[in-house]
Each structure stands twice: as C-alpha cells, then as structure tokens.
Scaffold this active site. Structure first.
Site, mmCIF file in Angstrom:
data_model
loop_
_atom_site.group_PDB
_atom_site.id
_atom_site.type_symbol
_atom_site.label_atom_id
_atom_site.label_comp_id
_atom_site.label_asym_id
_atom_site.label_seq_id
_atom_site.Cartn_x
_atom_site.Cartn_y
_atom_site.Cartn_z
ATOM 1 C CB ALA A 174 38.076 50.148 24.767
ATOM 2 N NE ARG A 226 28.340 37.216 35.395
ATOM 3 C CZ ARG A 226 27.443 36.346 34.928
ATOM 4 N NH1 ARG A 226 26.453 36.769 34.153
ATOM 5 N NH2 ARG A 226 27.523 35.067 35.242
ATOM 6 N N GLY A 228 34.012 43.199 34.045
ATOM 7 C CA GLY A 228 34.318 43.990 35.236
ATOM 8 C C GLY A 228 35.689 44.642 35.239
ATOM 9 C CG PHE A 229 36.498 48.290 34.181
ATOM 10 C CD1 PHE A 229 35.947 48.180 32.920
ATOM 11 C CD2 PHE A 229 36.247 49.449 34.901
ATOM 12 C CE1 PHE A 229 35.163 49.203 32.385
ATOM 13 C CE2 PHE A 229 35.474 50.482 34.375
ATOM 14 C CZ PHE A 229 34.926 50.351 33.112
ATOM 15 C CE LYS A 286 32.559 52.269 24.586
ATOM 16 N NZ LYS A 286 33.524 51.178 24.286
#
Length: 334
Positions: free
Chosen positions: A59, A109, A111-112, A214
């Site tokens: 992912a 970084r 951050g989704f 995960k």
C-alpha cells in the site's frame, strides 16, 4: 532496461513529482498496450485466497486505486491500494517525501493523502483487474484517536464488497497518535469491533473477506506478545509486518536523515525481518504473515519467507531497482 534509462530523469525531479509522473507514464503505457508483463504463476493459497504468485505491491504507491491495471501488468501476484480514509484529505504539508539514495531509502510523512473512500471504490469498479486486491484503510487526521474505530468501521463497510482482503493500518507514523492503537484497550476494542462487523458483512454478502492488521517495526517484545495474543483471540485473518520505522539507524548523517517521517528501504530490512520472525514464533502459522520492509533483491524476499512470511510486498525497492525486482523476488521464493 527501460527503468534504468528513466531513473536518472526521475531522480532529477522532486520525489513526489517523480511519483506522480511515473504513475502517469505507467497508465499511458498500459493504455497503449506497451505494458504487458506476463504474470509468473507460482500459486500460493493464503487466508483462503489463491494468489497467482507470492509477491505483491505494498500500500501507499496507489492510494486511490487509480492505477490498478497498469501496476498489475508489472507481474505482481496481488495489489494493495490505499491507505484510504472516510473523507478526502490533503495530507501533511509539502515537501513530505525525501530520497536518501546512498542508503537506498525513502523518508515520507505523507499523512494519508487520498481522495476518500468513495472515490477509491469508484476507481476499483472501473478497473479491469480480476486478481487479488487488498484495500488498506485508515482514519482521517482530524478524527480523535478515541473515535478511530468509527472511521475504520466506515471504510470497512464501504470497501468490503470490492476487496479480496482488507488491511487495517494502525502503524503509520505520520498520523498523530495512530500508533497508540497498537496497544492496550485501544487495540482490543478496535479488533473486536471490526471482527464483529466483518462477520456481519460476510453474512450480508454471503462472502467472507479476510481482515489483516499492519504493524510497525518499532515494537518492543512486550508489544509483539500483546498484539500476537490479540490477533489469535479475535481470529484476525492475517498480519502485515511491517510499516516504516522511526529509527534512523543506517542513514547516519545523510542529507534528509533528520526529516520527520517513516523510513523505508534498505535500512529497515533487518529491523523489519527481526520483527517478522518474532511474530512468526508467536503465531506458529496459525495466522499468515505478509512480509514487507526493505526488500531490494530476490534474496531478501526469500529471507522474509524464511523468517516466516507466506507472502511479501515491495514498494521502495521498486524506486531503486525498478520492476525487475518483482520477477527476481518471485523466482527467488520457494
């Protein structure tokens, strides 16, 4: 060969721009019929699913599921998309992605950053891919961690019908307090709630979709003990070991080493594989493990398997070695 020619150009660009450009090129090549890699058949049955081969895409590369068909053409035995959140979010401020070439590493970084779960589902519906598709779910940055289970439930319900398996990501270091969900009552509440809803959805759709957790590599032995026991207690179907690390071992004084974020690539291999072996010793093959973290050669994919992984995933290795890594890893694994 094509990647070795393209890499100097890509590395001359900012990492995030190069990422977007590469995906655009892949999509274009796929549409033109130039991307037709043969998928090597080395079947593996795991979590009740038959995988064409044991090497998957981790992912993070395709957060919105907008490039599934093109990426599948690289020969992966399975594709995992996401991390996706209930609502769209832009992620952390740029710059947020950094290369450390001397260490064959990346710090991110992000951050989704993603377009939200509804857009991901639309993209999945449009894809022609019929192989194994994992969908990785997370929480929005502005959702208080004590309410995180609501975000995971929302995404679970949205993607259930479209996923071969669903990964619960509680190990990214780039969403504040997310990793606190890996321990104590927060973990048991999350797993028990999601498991109950998974079984309800399986009844509703008359189709069982495995649930996978995960975890981070930065776990103590006590953390591993606790998580392993919780996985067994709540009959979670699989475990992905590991996400990125907060450690800076192996990158020393390299440029960008002091940037905040998760470190991936070659420096995380030993730490991640040791964590995998600890989980394997606890789980004793009762719960299958997907090994990810620092794979840059076929031999390293095999080492993950020897440490206890039934499947492996790659991501950062693709950036440094190119798509050939997929075939090398498949061939190396037994």
């Amino acid at each position: 060969m094509m990647y070795s020619l393209a890499r100097p150009l890509l590395f001359s660009l900012s990492p995030e721009h190069a990422h977007e450009l590469t995906l655009s090129w892949l999509n274009r090549a796929y549409r033109l019929g130039l991307l037709k890699a043969k998928i090597v058949q080395k079947p593996v049955t795991c979590m009740g699913i038959e995988f064409q081969n044991p090497v998957g895409l981790a992912a993070g590369l395709d957060k919105n599921g907008a490039h599934i068909d093109a990426l599948a053409a690289l020969g992966f035995g399975f594709i995992e998309i996401g991390t996706v959140t209930p609502r769209p979010q832009s992620g952390n401020p740029k710059p947020r992605l950094f290369r450390l070439p001397k260490a064959q590493a990346i710090i991110n970084r992000m951050g989704f950053n993603n377009d939200g779960v509804d857009k991901l589902v639309e993209n999945v519906k449009q894809a022609k891919y019929t192989g194994v598709l994992g969908i990785n779910i997370g929480k929005n940055a502005d959702t208080p961690v004590e309410n995180a289970v609501d975000d995971y439930l929302y995404c679970l319900e949205k993607v259930y019908h479209y996923a071969s398996y669903i990964t619960v990501n509680i190990s990214s270091p780039n969403t504040k307090n997310l990793r606190s969900l890996q321990s104590g009552d927060a973990l048991t509440l999350l797993l028990s709630t999601l498991k109950a809803r998974q079984l309800e959805l399986a009844e509703q759709y008359q189709h069982y979709v495995p649930l996978v957790l995960k975890v981070a590599p930065d776990l103590s032995e006590e953390d591993v003990d606790f998580i392993a026991a919780a996985l067994l207690q709540y009959n979670i179907d699989g475990l992905i070991v590991t996400n990125t690390t907060l450690s800076r071992d192996g990158v020393g004084d390299l440029a960008f080493a002091d940037e905040a974020g998760g470190l991936s690539g070659a420096p995380v291999f030993e730490k991640s594989t040791a964590c995998l072996a600890r989980f394997a010793a606890h789980l004793k093959q009762e719960i299958p493990i997907i090994g990810v973290g620092g794979i840059l050669t076929g031999e390293q994919a095999l080492m993950k398997q020897q440490a206890g992984a039934q499947l492996v995933q790659i991501y950062t290795g693709l950036i440094y070695t190119g798509p050939k890594l997929v075939q090398d890893s498949i061939q190396a694994m037994t």
